[in-house]
Write an enzyme that holds these catalytic residues in place. Structure first.
Site, PDB file in Angstrom:
ATOM      1  CE  LYS A  17      -2.258  -0.701   3.873  1.00  0.00           C
ATOM      2  NZ  LYS A  17      -1.510  -1.851   4.387  1.00  0.00           N
ATOM      3  NE  ARG A  92      -4.107  -1.082  10.320  1.00  0.00           N
ATOM      4  CZ  ARG A  92      -3.050  -0.377   9.933  1.00  0.00           C
ATOM      5  NH1 ARG A  92      -3.177   0.676   9.188  1.00  0.00           N
ATOM      6  NH2 ARG A  92      -1.841  -0.745  10.296  1.00  0.00           N
ATOM      7  NE  ARG A 131       7.510  -3.149   5.894  1.00  0.00           N
ATOM      8  CZ  ARG A 131       6.191  -2.965   6.023  1.00  0.00           C
ATOM      9  NH1 ARG A 131       5.461  -2.639   4.968  1.00  0.00           N
ATOM     10  NH2 ARG A 131       5.609  -3.110   7.177  1.00  0.00           N
ATOM     11  NE  ARG A 165       6.596  -0.449   9.977  1.00  0.00           N
ATOM     12  CZ  ARG A 165       5.354  -0.290   9.537  1.00  0.00           C
ATOM     13  NH1 ARG A 165       5.147   0.302   8.379  1.00  0.00           N
ATOM     14  NH2 ARG A 165       4.317  -0.703  10.232  1.00  0.00           N
ATOM     15  NE  ARG A 176       2.108  -4.577  11.529  1.00  0.00           N
ATOM     16  CZ  ARG A 176       3.199  -4.322  10.811  1.00  0.00           C
ATOM     17  NH1 ARG A 176       4.379  -4.794  11.198  1.00  0.00           N
ATOM     18  NH2 ARG A 176       3.115  -3.603   9.727  1.00  0.00           N
TER      19      ARG A 176
HETATM   20  P1  AMP Z   1       1.103   0.987   9.366  1.00  0.00           P
HETATM   21  O1  AMP Z   1       2.226   1.932   9.174  1.00  0.00           O
HETATM   22  O2  AMP Z   1      -0.135   1.396   8.618  1.00  0.00           O
HETATM   23  O3  AMP Z   1       1.507  -0.447   9.112  1.00  0.00           O
HETATM   24  O4  AMP Z   1       0.688   1.062  10.913  1.00  0.00           O
HETATM   25  C1  AMP Z   1       1.613   0.702  11.921  1.00  0.00           C
HETATM   26  C2  AMP Z   1       0.878   0.508  13.237  1.00  0.00           C
HETATM   27  O5  AMP Z   1       0.223   1.748  13.615  1.00  0.00           O
HETATM   28  C3  AMP Z   1      -0.236  -0.523  13.221  1.00  0.00           C
HETATM   29  O6  AMP Z   1       0.242  -1.845  13.431  1.00  0.00           O
HETATM   30  C4  AMP Z   1      -1.102  -0.037  14.390  1.00  0.00           C
HETATM   31  O7  AMP Z   1      -0.520  -0.340  15.641  1.00  0.00           O
HETATM   32  C5  AMP Z   1      -1.027   1.474  14.226  1.00  0.00           C
HETATM   33  N1  AMP Z   1      -2.081   1.984  13.321  1.00  0.00           N
HETATM   34  C6  AMP Z   1      -1.926   2.536  12.092  1.00  0.00           C
HETATM   35  N2  AMP Z   1      -3.094   2.913  11.568  1.00  0.00           N
HETATM   36  C7  AMP Z   1      -4.027   2.566  12.489  1.00  0.00           C
HETATM   37  C8  AMP Z   1      -5.436   2.683  12.529  1.00  0.00           C
HETATM   38  N3  AMP Z   1      -6.130   3.216  11.511  1.00  0.00           N
HETATM   39  N4  AMP Z   1      -6.076   2.225  13.640  1.00  0.00           N
HETATM   40  C9  AMP Z   1      -5.419   1.704  14.682  1.00  0.00           C
HETATM   41  N5  AMP Z   1      -4.071   1.561  14.717  1.00  0.00           N
HETATM   42  C10 AMP Z   1      -3.378   1.984  13.619  1.00  0.00           C
END
Ligand code: AMP
Length: 217
Positions: A17, A92, A131, A165, A176
């Site tokens: 994404k 989410r 990654r 990360r 996740r």
């Molecule tokens: P991402 O960078 O989108 O993979 O997000 C990394 C982490 O941030 C996720 O594993 C969640 O812990 C938190 N996170 C990101 N977006 C959301 C969301 N919309 N709702 C809840 N937690 C989020």
């Protein structure tokens, strides 16, 4: 080209994404709403709340709906020259979807395109093991495809260094993915006929072409 549609990108971690978003922003002028990035900004601030958030991120759990909805509404209320939004990693949960798409956004839900990039767990793990992310510009690379390693200077911005990360360890990625799979069922129901599923195991270019087809029709 026809008028572009606002876009929601759904997909598990590692489905590409973020990479697609960078192209959509650079080439088409979308305004990216990436909650993961907004949350990481707070984590970087080292505030006491940021420290709590870091623990949540490192466990693979979701941050509370209240906090995420507040972040998104703050972001949307900023003056945006081009309010053509691209939602990445948001919503989410069903609560988040209902809050923003029913209450906050001026654009009716019917005008959105929802691209769901699907990818099985084995492919997610393979990709995430490779990654690497730049600690300056946040651009994402694959150690395998780009022949890179942790500690290398970022080939894109030439300012940062590449690292993995902290929430990309295999047990956390599995968690996740599990959370994504559960919550995503509700989101697919919520967005209903607007959802188009794209096979995330294709090349980045193919996935991009499919997204372009969706947002231009
Ligand atoms: P991402 O960078 O989108 O993979 O997000 C990394 C982490 O941030 C996720 O594993 C969640 O812990 C938190 N996170 C990101 N977006 C959301 C969301 N919309 N709702 C809840 N937690 C989020």
């Amino acid at each position: 080209m026809r008028k572009l549609k606002p876009l929601v990108l759904l997909g598990p971690p590692g489905s590409g994404k973020g990479t697609q978003c960078v192209k959509l922003v650079d080439l088409l002028g979308y305004v990216r709403v990436a909650t993961g990035d907004l949350i990481r900004d707070e984590v970087m601030s080292e505030s006491s709340f940021g420290i709590e958030l870091r623990a949540i991120l490192n466990s693979g759990e979701l941050v509370s709906d209240d906090y995420v909805c507040q972040l998104v509404s703050q972001f949307l209320s900023l003056p945006h020259r081009n309010p053509l939004f691209l939602f990445d990693g948001f919503p989410r949960t069903l609560v988040q979807a209902e809050y923003v798409f029913s209450n906050v956004l001026g654009t009716p839900l019917e005008d959105y395109v929802v691209a769901h990039i699907s990818l099985p767990l084995e492919s997610v793990i393979e990709r995430i093991n490779a990654r690497l992310v730049c600690n300056h510009c946040s651009y994402v690379f694959s150690a395998i495809n780009h022949h890179l390693q942790i500690g290398f200077i970022c080939p894109k911005c030439k300012l940062g260094r590449l690292d993995s990360r902290s929430d990309d360890s295999e047990p956390v990625v599995r968690r996740r993915y599990e959370i994504f799979s559960t919550e995503n069922t509700f989101l697919l129901d919520f967005f209903g006929p607007r959802v188009r599923t794209i096979d995330g195991n294709q090349t980045q270019e193919h996935v991009f072409d499919e997204i372009i087809r969706l947002i231009c029709t």
